[in-house]
Design a protein around this motif. Structure first.
Motif, PDB file in Angstrom:
ATOM      1  N   LEU A  15      57.618  47.526  78.678  1.00 48.33           N
ATOM      2  CA  LEU A  15      56.332  47.987  79.215  1.00 48.33           C
ATOM      3  C   LEU A  15      56.201  49.495  79.153  1.00 48.33           C
ATOM      4  O   LEU A  15      55.091  50.022  78.980  1.00 48.33           O
ATOM      5  CB  LEU A  15      56.172  47.521  80.669  1.00 48.33           C
ATOM      6  N   ASP A  62      47.005  52.902  78.268  1.00 47.43           N
ATOM      7  CA  ASP A  62      47.661  51.691  77.764  1.00 47.43           C
ATOM      8  C   ASP A  62      46.718  50.503  77.984  1.00 47.43           C
ATOM      9  O   ASP A  62      46.202  50.320  79.084  1.00 47.43           O
ATOM     10  CB  ASP A  62      48.987  51.457  78.493  1.00 47.43           C
ATOM     11  N   ASP A  64      47.404  47.373  78.221  1.00 43.07           N
ATOM     12  CA  ASP A  64      48.002  46.274  78.977  1.00 43.07           C
ATOM     13  C   ASP A  64      47.981  46.565  80.481  1.00 43.07           C
ATOM     14  O   ASP A  64      48.397  47.638  80.925  1.00 43.07           O
ATOM     15  CB  ASP A  64      49.448  46.052  78.522  1.00 43.07           C
TER      16      ASP A  64
END
Length: 250
Positions: A15, A62, A64
Protein backbone atom coordinates in the motif's frame (compact mmCIF):
# COMPACT_ATOMS: atom_id res chain seq x y z
CA UNK A 1 24.20 3.75 4.38
CA UNK A 2 23.04 2.09 7.58
CA UNK A 3 21.72 -1.41 8.07
CA UNK A 4 18.65 -0.49 10.09
CA UNK A 5 16.29 -1.99 7.55
CA UNK A 6 18.29 -5.13 6.70
CA UNK A 7 15.74 -6.51 4.20
CA UNK A 8 12.90 -6.71 6.71
CA UNK A 9 9.45 -7.70 5.48
CA UNK A 10 7.04 -4.78 5.61
CA UNK A 11 3.36 -5.88 5.52
CA UNK A 12 2.32 -2.38 4.46
CA UNK A 13 4.79 -1.99 1.58
CA UNK A 14 2.18 -2.95 -1.03
CA UNK A 15 0.00 0.00 0.00
CA UNK A 16 2.88 2.37 0.73
CA UNK A 17 6.19 1.50 -0.97
CA UNK A 18 9.44 2.80 0.56
CA UNK A 19 9.37 5.92 -1.61
CA UNK A 20 5.91 6.86 -0.37
CA UNK A 21 6.98 6.20 3.22
CA UNK A 22 9.93 8.54 2.74
CA UNK A 23 7.59 11.20 1.33
CA UNK A 24 5.38 10.82 4.41
CA UNK A 25 8.31 11.32 6.78
CA UNK A 26 9.55 14.35 4.85
CA UNK A 27 6.10 15.94 4.67
CA UNK A 28 5.58 15.43 8.41
CA UNK A 29 8.99 17.00 9.10
CA UNK A 30 8.43 20.00 6.86
CA UNK A 31 4.90 20.63 8.15
CA UNK A 32 5.99 20.34 11.77
CA UNK A 33 8.94 22.66 11.19
CA UNK A 34 6.64 25.41 9.94
CA UNK A 35 4.22 24.90 12.83
CA UNK A 36 6.98 24.87 15.45
CA UNK A 37 8.72 27.94 14.09
CA UNK A 38 5.48 29.87 14.06
CA UNK A 39 4.66 28.78 17.61
CA UNK A 40 8.11 29.89 18.75
CA UNK A 41 8.23 33.21 16.93
CA UNK A 42 4.61 34.15 16.24
CA UNK A 43 5.99 36.75 13.85
CA UNK A 44 3.73 35.93 10.93
CA UNK A 45 0.45 34.24 10.21
CA UNK A 46 0.57 30.46 10.18
CA UNK A 47 -0.07 29.11 6.63
CA UNK A 48 -2.64 26.60 7.84
CA UNK A 49 -4.68 26.56 4.64
CA UNK A 50 -1.61 26.08 2.46
CA UNK A 51 -0.21 23.28 4.61
CA UNK A 52 -3.62 21.62 4.90
CA UNK A 53 -4.01 21.69 1.11
CA UNK A 54 -0.50 20.31 0.52
CA UNK A 55 -1.07 17.46 2.95
CA UNK A 56 -4.49 16.56 1.54
CA UNK A 57 -3.26 16.67 -2.05
CA UNK A 58 -0.47 14.26 -1.16
CA UNK A 59 -2.84 11.91 0.70
CA UNK A 60 -5.45 11.96 -2.06
CA UNK A 61 -2.98 11.47 -4.91
CA UNK A 62 -3.33 7.68 -4.57
CA UNK A 63 -6.49 6.28 -6.24
CA UNK A 64 -6.83 3.44 -3.73
CA UNK A 65 -8.92 4.19 -0.62
CA UNK A 66 -6.89 1.97 1.71
CA UNK A 67 -3.63 3.46 0.43
CA UNK A 68 -5.02 6.95 1.07
CA UNK A 69 -5.98 5.91 4.59
CA UNK A 70 -2.45 4.62 5.20
CA UNK A 71 -0.94 7.83 3.86
CA UNK A 72 -3.05 9.82 6.31
CA UNK A 73 -2.07 7.47 9.14
CA UNK A 74 1.62 7.88 8.36
CA UNK A 75 1.36 11.66 8.12
CA UNK A 76 -0.60 12.11 11.34
CA UNK A 77 1.59 9.62 13.21
CA UNK A 78 4.63 11.56 12.07
CA UNK A 79 3.22 14.94 13.08
CA UNK A 80 2.21 13.56 16.46
CA UNK A 81 5.66 12.08 17.13
CA UNK A 82 7.40 15.32 16.16
CA UNK A 83 5.15 17.26 18.49
CA UNK A 84 5.64 14.87 21.39
CA UNK A 85 9.42 14.80 20.99
CA UNK A 86 9.84 18.57 20.91
CA UNK A 87 7.31 19.16 23.68
CA UNK A 88 9.31 16.84 25.93
CA UNK A 89 12.65 18.34 24.92
CA UNK A 90 11.69 21.98 25.40
CA UNK A 91 9.09 21.70 28.15
CA UNK A 92 6.22 22.88 25.95
CA UNK A 93 2.68 22.11 27.02
CA UNK A 94 1.25 22.50 23.51
CA UNK A 95 2.11 23.61 19.98
CA UNK A 96 -1.16 25.26 18.90
CA UNK A 97 -0.47 25.48 15.13
CA UNK A 98 0.43 21.79 15.06
CA UNK A 99 -2.69 20.86 17.04
CA UNK A 100 -4.81 22.85 14.61
CA UNK A 101 -3.22 21.23 11.56
CA UNK A 102 -3.70 17.71 12.92
CA UNK A 103 -7.29 18.53 13.85
CA UNK A 104 -8.20 19.91 10.43
CA UNK A 105 -6.67 16.91 8.68
CA UNK A 106 -8.52 14.44 10.89
CA UNK A 107 -11.87 16.20 10.62
CA UNK A 108 -11.58 16.27 6.81
CA UNK A 109 -12.31 12.52 6.80
CA UNK A 110 -15.84 11.24 6.31
CA UNK A 111 -16.99 8.31 8.53
CA UNK A 112 -15.90 5.66 6.02
CA UNK A 113 -12.49 7.21 5.47
CA UNK A 114 -12.08 7.71 9.20
CA UNK A 115 -12.71 4.03 9.85
CA UNK A 116 -10.11 3.09 7.23
CA UNK A 117 -7.68 5.58 8.72
CA UNK A 118 -8.12 4.17 12.22
CA UNK A 119 -7.44 0.62 11.00
CA UNK A 120 -4.27 1.69 9.25
CA UNK A 121 -3.16 3.86 12.17
CA UNK A 122 -3.60 0.95 14.59
CA UNK A 123 -1.72 -1.31 12.18
CA UNK A 124 1.41 0.82 12.42
CA UNK A 125 1.99 -0.38 15.98
CA UNK A 126 0.64 -3.90 15.51
CA UNK A 127 3.85 -5.08 13.83
CA UNK A 128 7.31 -3.60 14.30
CA UNK A 129 8.14 -4.00 10.62
CA UNK A 130 4.96 -2.22 9.48
CA UNK A 131 6.03 0.88 7.53
CA UNK A 132 9.60 0.24 8.68
CA UNK A 133 11.15 2.64 6.16
CA UNK A 134 8.91 5.40 7.48
CA UNK A 135 9.76 4.57 11.08
CA UNK A 136 13.50 4.58 10.45
CA UNK A 137 13.52 7.88 8.57
CA UNK A 138 11.06 9.60 10.91
CA UNK A 139 12.99 8.75 14.07
CA UNK A 140 16.31 9.62 12.42
CA UNK A 141 14.97 13.03 11.41
CA UNK A 142 13.51 13.75 14.85
CA UNK A 143 16.57 12.62 16.76
CA UNK A 144 19.00 14.50 14.52
CA UNK A 145 16.89 17.65 14.79
CA UNK A 146 17.16 17.43 18.59
CA UNK A 147 20.88 16.71 18.33
CA UNK A 148 21.39 19.81 16.19
CA UNK A 149 19.41 21.80 18.77
CA UNK A 150 21.81 20.48 21.41
CA UNK A 151 24.82 21.60 19.42
CA UNK A 152 23.35 25.06 18.88
CA UNK A 153 22.85 25.78 22.59
CA UNK A 154 24.79 28.25 24.69
CA UNK A 155 26.34 25.82 27.15
CA UNK A 156 25.95 22.33 28.60
CA UNK A 157 23.78 23.50 31.46
CA UNK A 158 21.35 25.22 29.10
CA UNK A 159 20.93 22.17 26.84
CA UNK A 160 20.84 19.52 29.56
CA UNK A 161 17.04 19.09 29.21
CA UNK A 162 17.45 18.43 25.48
CA UNK A 163 20.23 15.90 26.09
CA UNK A 164 18.06 14.16 28.65
CA UNK A 165 15.02 14.20 26.36
CA UNK A 166 16.93 12.78 23.40
CA UNK A 167 18.48 10.06 25.55
CA UNK A 168 15.08 9.19 26.99
CA UNK A 169 13.54 8.98 23.53
CA UNK A 170 16.26 6.64 22.30
CA UNK A 171 15.79 4.41 25.33
CA UNK A 172 12.00 4.48 24.92
CA UNK A 173 12.29 3.57 21.23
CA UNK A 174 14.48 0.59 22.10
CA UNK A 175 11.97 -0.53 24.72
CA UNK A 176 8.88 0.04 22.54
CA UNK A 177 10.29 -2.06 19.69
CA UNK A 178 11.94 -5.04 21.42
CA UNK A 179 13.02 -6.71 18.17
CA UNK A 180 14.00 -3.74 16.01
CA UNK A 181 14.29 -0.69 18.23
CA UNK A 182 18.00 -1.17 18.77
CA UNK A 183 18.55 -0.94 15.01
CA UNK A 184 16.74 2.39 14.81
CA UNK A 185 18.73 3.68 17.77
CA UNK A 186 22.04 2.58 16.24
CA UNK A 187 21.00 4.30 13.02
CA UNK A 188 20.62 7.60 14.89
CA UNK A 189 23.92 7.18 16.73
CA UNK A 190 25.70 6.38 13.47
CA UNK A 191 24.34 9.50 11.81
CA UNK A 192 25.39 11.63 14.75
CA UNK A 193 28.95 10.31 14.44
CA UNK A 194 28.88 10.86 10.68
CA UNK A 195 27.81 14.46 11.15
CA UNK A 196 30.72 14.99 13.52
CA UNK A 197 33.14 13.41 11.05
CA UNK A 198 31.79 15.54 8.23
CA UNK A 199 32.54 18.57 10.40
CA UNK A 200 35.82 17.33 11.82
CA UNK A 201 36.69 20.79 13.04
CA UNK A 202 33.68 20.85 15.34
CA UNK A 203 34.74 21.38 18.92
CA UNK A 204 33.20 22.61 22.09
CA UNK A 205 29.51 22.05 22.61
CA UNK A 206 28.96 19.65 19.69
CA UNK A 207 31.60 17.28 21.02
CA UNK A 208 30.88 17.69 24.72
CA UNK A 209 27.10 17.37 24.41
CA UNK A 210 27.48 14.26 22.25
CA UNK A 211 29.86 12.76 24.80
CA UNK A 212 27.30 13.41 27.53
CA UNK A 213 24.56 11.78 25.47
CA UNK A 214 26.62 8.70 24.68
CA UNK A 215 27.78 8.38 28.30
CA UNK A 216 24.21 8.49 29.59
CA UNK A 217 23.16 5.78 27.15
CA UNK A 218 26.12 3.61 28.16
CA UNK A 219 25.03 3.84 31.79
CA UNK A 220 21.37 3.14 31.00
CA UNK A 221 21.78 0.04 28.84
CA UNK A 222 23.01 -3.36 29.98
CA UNK A 223 26.58 -3.86 28.74
CA UNK A 224 25.65 -6.43 26.10
CA UNK A 225 22.85 -4.26 24.72
CA UNK A 226 25.07 -1.20 24.60
CA UNK A 227 27.87 -3.07 22.83
CA UNK A 228 25.46 -4.48 20.24
CA UNK A 229 24.00 -1.06 19.43
CA UNK A 230 27.38 0.67 19.25
CA UNK A 231 28.85 -2.12 17.11
CA UNK A 232 26.01 -1.71 14.63
CA UNK A 233 26.56 2.05 14.57
CA UNK A 234 30.30 1.58 14.10
CA UNK A 235 29.70 -0.69 11.09
CA UNK A 236 27.49 1.97 9.51
CA UNK A 237 30.10 4.67 10.10
CA UNK A 238 32.80 2.45 8.61
CA UNK A 239 30.64 1.77 5.55
CA UNK A 240 30.13 5.51 5.11
CA UNK A 241 33.87 6.16 5.39
CA UNK A 242 34.63 3.49 2.80
CA UNK A 243 31.99 4.90 0.48
CA UNK A 244 33.29 8.46 0.74
CA UNK A 245 36.86 7.32 0.08
CA UNK A 246 35.92 5.25 -2.95
CA UNK A 247 37.09 6.94 -6.17
CA UNK A 248 34.31 7.97 -8.50
CA UNK A 249 34.18 6.44 -11.96
CA UNK A 250 34.69 8.88 -14.82
Amino acid sequence: MTDARADLHDPLAALAPPGVQAEAADLARDSFTQAFRHAAAESSSFPLETLHTQCLEWVQSDPDAEARALRMALLLAGLDQWGLAFSQAFGIQAIPPLTTLIGTLRTSLDPEDDARFQRQFDGLDATETAAIDFKILLRRQIHLALWHAMCAGENLEAIEPVIHALGSQLLALDAAMPALGWRLVSDTLAHIQIHLLENSGAVGLAQSSTQCLFASLRQAWPKERHERIMAQAAQAVLAWQQQTRRPRAN
